[in-house]
Design an enzyme around this catalytic site. Structure first.
Site, PDB file in Angstrom:
ATOM      1  N   SER A  59      24.201   3.261 -20.006  1.00 37.30           N
ATOM      2  CA  SER A  59      24.781   4.053 -17.893  1.00 37.30           C
ATOM      3  C   SER A  59      25.680   3.413 -17.614  1.00 37.30           C
ATOM      4  CB  SER A  59      23.924   3.694 -16.843  1.00 37.30           C
ATOM      5  OG  SER A  59      22.743   4.999 -17.200  1.00 37.30           O
TER       6      SER A  59
HETATM    7  N1  SAH Z   1      18.269   3.449 -18.267  1.00 38.65           N
HETATM    8  C1  SAH Z   1      19.425   3.530 -19.137  1.00 38.65           C
HETATM    9  C2  SAH Z   1      19.892   4.588 -19.663  1.00 38.65           C
HETATM   10  C3  SAH Z   1      19.725   5.999 -20.793  1.00 38.65           C
HETATM   11  S1  SAH Z   1      20.502   6.959 -21.700  1.00 38.65           S
HETATM   12  C4  SAH Z   1      20.985   2.620 -18.762  1.00 38.65           C
HETATM   13  O1  SAH Z   1      20.489   2.029 -18.488  1.00 38.65           O
HETATM   14  O2  SAH Z   1      21.566   2.752 -19.603  1.00 38.65           O
HETATM   15  C5  SAH Z   1      19.016   8.171 -20.972  1.00 38.65           C
HETATM   16  C6  SAH Z   1      17.799   8.175 -21.490  1.00 38.65           C
HETATM   17  O3  SAH Z   1      17.097   9.701 -21.607  1.00 38.65           O
HETATM   18  C7  SAH Z   1      17.829   7.758 -23.184  1.00 38.65           C
HETATM   19  O4  SAH Z   1      17.726   7.359 -23.874  1.00 38.65           O
HETATM   20  C8  SAH Z   1      17.279   9.305 -23.951  1.00 38.65           C
HETATM   21  O5  SAH Z   1      16.246   8.797 -24.927  1.00 38.65           O
HETATM   22  C9  SAH Z   1      16.132   9.443 -22.921  1.00 38.65           C
HETATM   23  N2  SAH Z   1      15.865  11.013 -22.445  1.00 38.65           N
HETATM   24  C10 SAH Z   1      16.197  11.783 -22.617  1.00 38.65           C
HETATM   25  N3  SAH Z   1      15.548  12.875 -22.099  1.00 38.65           N
HETATM   26  C11 SAH Z   1      13.884  12.456 -21.725  1.00 38.65           C
HETATM   27  C12 SAH Z   1      12.494  12.376 -21.611  1.00 38.65           C
HETATM   28  N4  SAH Z   1      11.897  13.787 -21.491  1.00 38.65           N
HETATM   29  N5  SAH Z   1      11.641  11.593 -21.733  1.00 38.65           N
HETATM   30  C13 SAH Z   1      12.157  10.513 -21.771  1.00 38.65           C
HETATM   31  N6  SAH Z   1      13.303  10.393 -21.750  1.00 38.65           N
HETATM   32  C14 SAH Z   1      14.303  10.592 -21.841  1.00 38.65           C
END
Ligand code: SAH
Length: 215
Positions: A59
């Protein structure tokens, strides 16, 4: 020097409106390049989202800071204002690391198994140990009957997931982007009683979608 780069980034965040010093301090303590592949080293301290593989992104720092700020906005002004926090979508673990500094323990769920391993490795590398990461579907919440002092979703759901609302302690807040890829808003939901929730739309955002099931 990495410290200078982090300080510069934190200054940018404060200029963009992040004012909670507890959040700025937590961001100062986390070297973002440790969560990225070497190829993106040059951009690690830019305020932008970047690819982490598996069609996912780390993010944007501003959004990480903003969500953390919303999560703790009504808490006492102490070092670690929250007890146990749940994060949905750990990705590479960057937001988990920031949360680890403002709460006693972070519980995170990630639906891509390889990313669970990446996140755990990254956090351990930074000597962060107050976390648990589970491979699973965030729509289901943390499987064990448990309540949290805060819940943060790092992916956008069409509606605030019901099971997550049920895992809030009374007085606790959930921060979640809601909507589709065209129109998304950051939403906060505060549990005010067993059945009562106060919802607020905060601002427009753009997150990857929260998908059902696991990969
Ligand atoms: N928190 C991360 C952001 C990652 S992007 C950061 O600090 O950068 C969002 C993430 O959510 C992805 O890795 C994706 O695989 C995950 N995601 C999407 N749907 C999800 C779900 N239903 N349960 C768990 N993770 C999920």
């Amino acid at each position: 020097m990495i410290t200078n780069k982090i300080e510069k980034l934190v200054k940018v965040l404060s200029e963009k409106g992040i004012s909670d010093v507890r959040v700025l301090q937590a961001m100062l303590e986390i070297p973002r390049h440790e969560f990225l592949d070497g190829v993106f080293d040059a951009q690690a301290y830019e305020d932008m989202s970047l690819p982490i593989g598996h069609k996912q992104t780390i993010s944007q720092p501003f959004i990480v800071a903003r969500m953390t700020e919303l999560l703790i906005s009504e808490t006492a002004f102490v070092d670690r204002p929250l007890g146990e926090v749940l994060e949905i979508g750990a990705g590479c673990g960057y937001q988990t690391a920031v949360l680890s500094k403002i709460c006693r323990k972070v519980f995170a769920i990630e639906r891509i198994e390889q990313l669970c391993a990446v996140a755990k490795k990254n956090l351990k590398k930074l000597n962060i140990n107050n976390f648990e990461i589970k491979y699973g579907d965030g729509y289901e919440g943390w499987k064990i009957e448990k309540k949290f002092d805060g819940i943060l979703c790092a992916a956008a759901a069409p509606l605030v997931p019901k099971k997550l609302k049920q895992q809030l302690n009374i007085g606790a807040k959930l921060v979640c982007p809601v909507g589709d890829q065209e129109n998304q808003k950051l939403m906060t939901v505060k549990r005010i009683s067993k059945e009562g929730f106060e919802e607020e739309l905060v601002e427009n955002v753009l997150f990857v979608p929260m998908l059902e099931g696991v990969d």
